[in-house]
Scaffold this motif. Structure first.
Motif, PDB file in Angstrom:
ATOM      1  N   ALA A  74      -8.847  -1.724  -4.519  1.00 32.12           N
ATOM      2  CA  ALA A  74      -8.444  -0.325  -4.330  1.00 32.12           C
ATOM      3  C   ALA A  74      -7.057  -0.254  -3.711  1.00 32.12           C
ATOM      4  O   ALA A  74      -6.229   0.580  -4.098  1.00 32.12           O
ATOM      5  N   ILE A  75      -6.788  -1.152  -2.736  1.00 30.63           N
ATOM      6  CA  ILE A  75      -5.449  -1.157  -2.108  1.00 30.63           C
ATOM      7  C   ILE A  75      -4.395  -1.469  -3.165  1.00 30.63           C
ATOM      8  O   ILE A  75      -3.368  -0.800  -3.278  1.00 30.63           O
ATOM      9  N   LEU A  76      -4.667  -2.490  -3.964  1.00 37.67           N
ATOM     10  CA  LEU A  76      -3.705  -2.867  -5.005  1.00 37.67           C
ATOM     11  C   LEU A  76      -3.486  -1.707  -5.973  1.00 37.67           C
ATOM     12  O   LEU A  76      -2.352  -1.404  -6.350  1.00 37.67           O
ATOM     13  N   ALA A  77      -4.610  -1.054  -6.347  1.00 34.34           N
ATOM     14  CA  ALA A  77      -4.503   0.060  -7.301  1.00 34.34           C
ATOM     15  C   ALA A  77      -3.641   1.174  -6.720  1.00 34.34           C
ATOM     16  O   ALA A  77      -2.781   1.735  -7.411  1.00 34.34           O
ATOM     17  N   THR A  78      -3.841   1.462  -5.427  1.00 32.73           N
ATOM     18  CA  THR A  78      -3.057   2.515  -4.790  1.00 32.73           C
ATOM     19  C   THR A  78      -1.578   2.180  -4.811  1.00 32.73           C
ATOM     20  O   THR A  78      -0.729   3.046  -5.010  1.00 32.73           O
ATOM     21  N   SER A  79      -1.288   0.882  -4.577  1.00 33.02           N
ATOM     22  CA  SER A  79       0.125   0.512  -4.541  1.00 33.02           C
ATOM     23  C   SER A  79       0.755   0.646  -5.915  1.00 33.02           C
ATOM     24  O   SER A  79       1.925   0.950  -6.046  1.00 33.02           O
ATOM     25  N   MET A  80      -0.059   0.428  -6.956  1.00 30.03           N
ATOM     26  CA  MET A  80       0.515   0.495  -8.303  1.00 30.03           C
ATOM     27  C   MET A  80       0.736   1.927  -8.753  1.00 30.03           C
ATOM     28  O   MET A  80       1.757   2.255  -9.314  1.00 30.03           O
ATOM     29  N   ASN A  81      -0.249   2.761  -8.512  1.00 33.21           N
ATOM     30  CA  ASN A  81      -0.092   4.159  -8.912  1.00 33.21           C
ATOM     31  C   ASN A  81      -1.021   5.027  -8.077  1.00 33.21           C
ATOM     32  O   ASN A  81      -2.226   5.068  -8.301  1.00 33.21           O
ATOM     33  N   ALA A 139       0.810  -1.210   0.000  1.00 33.68           N
ATOM     34  CA  ALA A 139       0.000   0.000   0.000  1.00 33.68           C
ATOM     35  C   ALA A 139       0.845   1.263   0.000  1.00 33.68           C
ATOM     36  O   ALA A 139       0.404   2.310  -0.431  1.00 33.68           O
ATOM     37  N   SER A 140       2.068   1.193   0.528  1.00 33.97           N
ATOM     38  CA  SER A 140       2.789   2.442   0.728  1.00 33.97           C
ATOM     39  C   SER A 140       4.286   2.386   0.429  1.00 33.97           C
ATOM     40  O   SER A 140       4.969   3.391   0.568  1.00 33.97           O
ATOM     41  N   HIS A 141       4.794   1.211   0.061  1.00 34.80           N
ATOM     42  CA  HIS A 141       6.236   1.025  -0.120  1.00 34.80           C
ATOM     43  C   HIS A 141       7.014   1.290   1.154  1.00 34.80           C
ATOM     44  O   HIS A 141       8.194   1.621   1.111  1.00 34.80           O
ATOM     45  N   VAL A 142       6.318   1.197   2.284  1.00 34.50           N
ATOM     46  CA  VAL A 142       6.992   1.347   3.571  1.00 34.50           C
ATOM     47  C   VAL A 142       7.170  -0.038   4.170  1.00 34.50           C
ATOM     48  O   VAL A 142       6.274  -0.867   4.088  1.00 34.50           O
ATOM     49  N   ALA A 188      -4.841   6.175  -8.911  1.00 32.55           N
ATOM     50  CA  ALA A 188      -5.871   5.645  -8.019  1.00 32.55           C
ATOM     51  C   ALA A 188      -6.757   6.779  -7.519  1.00 32.55           C
ATOM     52  O   ALA A 188      -7.976   6.666  -7.463  1.00 32.55           O
ATOM     53  N   ARG A 189      -6.111   7.900  -7.179  1.00 33.60           N
ATOM     54  CA  ARG A 189      -6.879   9.031  -6.676  1.00 33.60           C
ATOM     55  C   ARG A 189      -7.800   9.582  -7.768  1.00 33.60           C
ATOM     56  O   ARG A 189      -8.930   9.976  -7.528  1.00 33.60           O
ATOM     57  N   LEU A 190      -7.304   9.550  -9.005  1.00 33.76           N
ATOM     58  CA  LEU A 190      -8.083  10.080 -10.129  1.00 33.76           C
ATOM     59  C   LEU A 190      -9.354   9.276 -10.374  1.00 33.76           C
ATOM     60  O   LEU A 190     -10.366   9.825 -10.775  1.00 33.76           O
ATOM     61  N   VAL A 191      -9.280   7.953 -10.090  1.00 34.46           N
ATOM     62  CA  VAL A 191     -10.495   7.164 -10.309  1.00 34.46           C
ATOM     63  C   VAL A 191     -11.359   7.128  -9.053  1.00 34.46           C
ATOM     64  O   VAL A 191     -12.292   6.346  -8.946  1.00 34.46           O
ATOM     65  N   GLY A 192     -11.034   7.967  -8.066  1.00 35.06           N
ATOM     66  CA  GLY A 192     -11.929   8.136  -6.928  1.00 35.06           C
ATOM     67  C   GLY A 192     -11.612   7.289  -5.715  1.00 35.06           C
ATOM     68  O   GLY A 192     -12.457   7.112  -4.849  1.00 35.06           O
ATOM     69  N   ILE A 193     -10.386   6.741  -5.629  1.00 35.14           N
ATOM     70  CA  ILE A 193     -10.030   5.965  -4.439  1.00 35.14           C
ATOM     71  C   ILE A 193      -9.465   6.911  -3.389  1.00 35.14           C
ATOM     72  O   ILE A 193      -8.600   7.735  -3.691  1.00 35.14           O
ATOM     73  N   LYS A 194      -9.987   6.819  -2.169  1.00 32.78           N
ATOM     74  CA  LYS A 194      -9.446   7.651  -1.095  1.00 32.78           C
ATOM     75  C   LYS A 194      -8.162   7.010  -0.588  1.00 32.78           C
ATOM     76  O   LYS A 194      -8.193   6.102   0.244  1.00 32.78           O
ATOM     77  N   THR A 195      -7.033   7.488  -1.088  1.00 31.90           N
ATOM     78  CA  THR A 195      -5.777   6.780  -0.795  1.00 31.90           C
ATOM     79  C   THR A 195      -5.402   6.846   0.690  1.00 31.90           C
ATOM     80  O   THR A 195      -4.743   5.952   1.192  1.00 31.90           O
ATOM     81  N   ASP A 196      -5.823   7.922   1.366  1.00 29.44           N
ATOM     82  CA  ASP A 196      -5.546   7.992   2.804  1.00 29.44           C
ATOM     83  C   ASP A 196      -6.224   6.847   3.542  1.00 29.44           C
ATOM     84  O   ASP A 196      -5.631   6.199   4.409  1.00 29.44           O
ATOM     85  N   MET A 197      -7.488   6.624   3.176  1.00 32.08           N
ATOM     86  CA  MET A 197      -8.233   5.545   3.810  1.00 32.08           C
ATOM     87  C   MET A 197      -7.585   4.193   3.526  1.00 32.08           C
ATOM     88  O   MET A 197      -7.512   3.323   4.377  1.00 32.08           O
ATOM     89  N   VAL A 198      -7.103   4.047   2.293  1.00 32.89           N
ATOM     90  CA  VAL A 198      -6.483   2.785   1.893  1.00 32.89           C
ATOM     91  C   VAL A 198      -5.261   2.495   2.755  1.00 32.89           C
ATOM     92  O   VAL A 198      -5.070   1.390   3.244  1.00 32.89           O
ATOM     93  N   LEU A 199      -4.485   3.532   2.990  1.00 30.15           N
ATOM     94  CA  LEU A 199      -3.275   3.350   3.775  1.00 30.15           C
ATOM     95  C   LEU A 199      -3.630   2.943   5.207  1.00 30.15           C
ATOM     96  O   LEU A 199      -3.015   2.052   5.804  1.00 30.15           O
ATOM     97  N   MET A 200      -4.666   3.612   5.733  1.00 29.69           N
ATOM     98  CA  MET A 200      -5.074   3.298   7.097  1.00 29.69           C
ATOM     99  C   MET A 200      -5.572   1.860   7.168  1.00 29.69           C
ATOM    100  O   MET A 200      -5.271   1.116   8.095  1.00 29.69           O
TER     101      MET A 200
END
Lengths: 291, 384
Positions: free
Chosen positions: A167-174, A32-35, A178-190
């Motif tokens: 959505a998590i996978l999408a966020t990790s990829m880009n 999700a975050s490369h962390v 992901a944000r452009l297609v409406g995924i709340k990336t903050d929520m995904v990380l949490m």
């Protein structure tokens, strides 16, 4: 001879399944975050220690377990909200260092609350071991392997069949896309931190009857879990499982057939070899650098 | 004018000097220095040790001190870190100028401080276990816990009494287990006991089934001996029970504590280990010379600190009492005199054992100061 081999194999699978669960926690957050979340071992410790202390307060085992998992989930969210989120512009290396600091902090609190001693936890289903082909298997082993398998199946389903998982996978990829297609990336990380805290605490609970638990158990098991994740290929769920089991079995076989003095040397030797020939790990993604 | 000032100054100096001098004669305290691992990984050693020292220094002072002088405890916490121990030892001998040192919770801390303390010619009573502290004998260094060698001797005596001659050895690779393994090998050879399997585990291992399987599958092994420290021996005990190894099982004095019983649970049933009588104060025979001292210490400690007593606090008790006995015998805090008095202490009844020091033996304990205990119904039972 064969019974000896079986014995070592079961020992390896038990500890390997634990490593795999911890590795999965690393994988989730990494995806999700490369962390690389070095507080992963602390989730494991919270799971075991909270369960033990809730049992001590008189709660039945299942209630204590649920309570401990909830506590770890809260800590996962808190870690993301209060430590990672405020530094979101920072690059992954900084975030990794923050997780190390968080781990030390959590360990310190745990030491104050629960003391420095070791605590034991009863087996889930009796102390009488099962005999399979001359080898003796602790009943807890079945719980560890069974629960790990269920969790893995659940995760696979989650990531391939559910919207949130995708959505998590999408966020990790880009992240931007992901944000452009409406995924709340903050929520995904949490969500990723929450899930990996839950995974870690479950791992901590199911191994506590075998390994005992203490405020600092997360250091060692967390590190082994990270090694397993790197061995399998960071970011690959299947890799985490393969890496964990490989590590556990190599350790047990070396301890049994050669000497436990060389156990860690053999395990780390395997890792060096694998990373030398397959730098992305056994199951790591192919590296495609786009220019 | 200037003459008057000079005279006044001279008078002042004389009064000051007299003041210091008479002060020194009246109630100059005897300084007992100590560096212990009160926090950090070895806190389970240092914490009860410091509590014991505090408690008994207070008690001795209430009763009028030693040689009419009060005791003053100068204490530092080395946090289980050997280089801290060395720094604090240096501070104790150089800045605080203590008369005697009672401390050093771990072998590492003790050995780090030894060269410095020897150089300063200060008597030093260590509270750590390994045999290297007093073997070879260092003129200024003494210790109160039994060496691991004595533990190995005591265990093998008990094995011989049960007619056991072939054993399996499993030991930790930490400092305690490694030293214990070497001593066990030497003692076994001297006593004609064969070690058929010799396996090890690292202190961070969480499962010793693999090692124990090797021991189980060797049918000639009559008993198993585990030399280790911390939580690992409890895991070994559990794995031992799970594998159903139906042979006598011995642990070392490293786990002689009630917390070990809690961890190992029912798996510990029937195992034996060498331990200080502190664990079984009530089971000691009435004519046992240690009985009254052990009971008094256990009662006083538990009443004052409201926690159960540990073997390690007992080491500090013995260290302090040996120091006091030596200072009283020497009649002063002259270091060489105290050192010689320490070296010649005979028949000093302590909590750990009866000390008979000599110029060749700065520990002064025999193997029989260890009592063999067996775990019965989740508690300790003294085996006569």
């Amino acid at each position: 001879m064969f019974s000896e081999f079986l014995q070592y194999l079961f020992t390896g699978i038990t500890i390997g399944a634990t490593y795999a669960l911890i590795a999965l926690g690393f994988t989730l957050i990494y995806n999700a975050s490369h962390v690389i979340n070095f507080a992963q071992g602390e989730f494991l410790m919270i799971g075991g220690m909270a369960t033990v202390s809730l049992i001590g307060l008189g709660f039945p085992l299942p209630v204590a377990m649920v309570g401990a998992i909830l506590l770890a989930a809260l800590m996962g969210i808190a870690l993301q909200r209060f430590a990672i989120a405020p530094a979101k512009q920072a690059d992954p290396v900084t975030l990794i260092i923050i997780t190390i600091g968080a781990a030390i902090f959590i360990r310190g609190i745990a030491q104050l609350v629960w003391g420095r001693g070791y605590h034991s936890m009863p087996n889930f289903s009796g102390d009488v071991p099962v005999r399979i082909g001359g080898a003796v298997v602790n009943t807890q082993t079945f719980w560890v392997v069974g629960i790990a398998a269920v969790l893995v199946a659940g995760l696979v389903f989650f990531f391939t069949k559910t919207m949130i998982g995708k959505a998590i996978l999408a966020t990790s990829m880009n992240k931007v896309a992901a944000r452009l297609v409406g995924i709340k990336t903050d929520m995904v990380l949490m969500l990723a931190f929450l899930l990996s805290a839950v995974l870690g605490s479950i791992a901590g609970i199911i191994v506590a009857p075998i390994t005992f638990t203490s405020y600092d158990i997360g250091i060692m098991l967390g590190l082994k879990g990270f090694v397993a994740a790197a061995l399998g290929g960071l970011g690959s769920g299947m890799g985490a499982i393969v890496g964990g089991l490989t590590l556990g079995i190599v350790e047990a076989m070396t301890a049994g057939y050669i000497s436990s003095d060389y156990k860690d040397a053999a395990a780390f030797g395997v890792i060096i070899l694998v990373l030398f020939f397959m730098p992305r790990g056994l199951m790591g993604a192919r590296v495609v650098e786009r220019v | 004018m200037s003459k008057k000032l000079l005279r006044r100054g001279g008078l002042l100096a004389a009064t000051l000097a007299a003041g210091i001098f008479s002060g020194a004669q009246a109630a100059d305290p005897i300084k007992i220095g100590s560096f212990l691992s009160v926090t950090g990984p070895a806190s389970f050693l240092g914490d009860p040790e410091l509590k014991t020292l505090r408690m008994y220094v207070d008690k001795i002072n209430e009763e009028g001190g030693v040689l009419g002088r009060p005791l003053e405890l100068v204490h530092y916490d080395d946090e289980g870190n050997a280089s801290n121990a060395r720094n604090y030892a240096s501070r104790l001998v150089r800045a605080d100028r203590v008369d005697i040192i009672v401390g050093g919770s771990t072998t590492g801390a003790t050995m780090a401080a030894v060269p410095l303390i020897e150089q300063s010619r200060t008597p030093f009573i260590s509270l750590a276990g390994a045999v290297v502290i007093t073997d070879p004998v260092k003129p200024w260094v003494f210790k109160t816990p039994q060496s691991d060698r004595l533990a190995a001797e005591r265990v093998m005596q008990d094995m011989q009494e049960r007619g056991i001659t072939k054993i399996g050895l499993i030991s930790g690779t930490g400092g305690f287990g490694r030293s214990g393994r070497e001593q066990t090998q030497q003692v076994a050879e001297a006593m004609g006991i064969q070690i058929l399997e010799d396996v090890t585990y690292s202190p961070s291992d969480t499962d010793m089934t693999a090692q124990l399987t090797r021991i189980r599958n060797n049918q000639d092994i009559e008993a198993v001996f585990n030399f280790g420290f911390g939580q690992s021996p409890a895991i070994v005990t559990r794995n031992f029970a799970q594998l159903g190894i139906d042979r006598p099982f011995y642990q070392s004095h490293g786990v002689a504590s009630n917390s070990f019983l809690d961890l190992a649970g029912s798996a510990a049933e029937g195992l034996r280990l060498p331990a200080s009588p502190i664990l079984v104060p009530d089971s000691l025979a009435d004519d046992d010379p240690q009985k009254t001292i052990v009971q008094a210490y256990v009662d006083a400690y538990e009443a004052r600190w409201n926690e159960s007593v540990s073997t390690f606090g007992g080491y500090a008790y013995d260290g302090l009492m040996l120091a006091v006995a030596a200072i009283e015998e020497a009649g002063s805090t002259d270091r060489e005199a105290v050192r010689q008095a320490l070296e010649n202490i005979q028949g000093h009844v302590g909590v750990t054992g009866i000390f008979n020091m000599s110029p060749n033996d700065h520990n002064g304990l025999a193997a029989d100061s260890f009592r063999i205990l067996e775990v019965v119904d989740g508690g300790w039972k003294l085996i006569e």
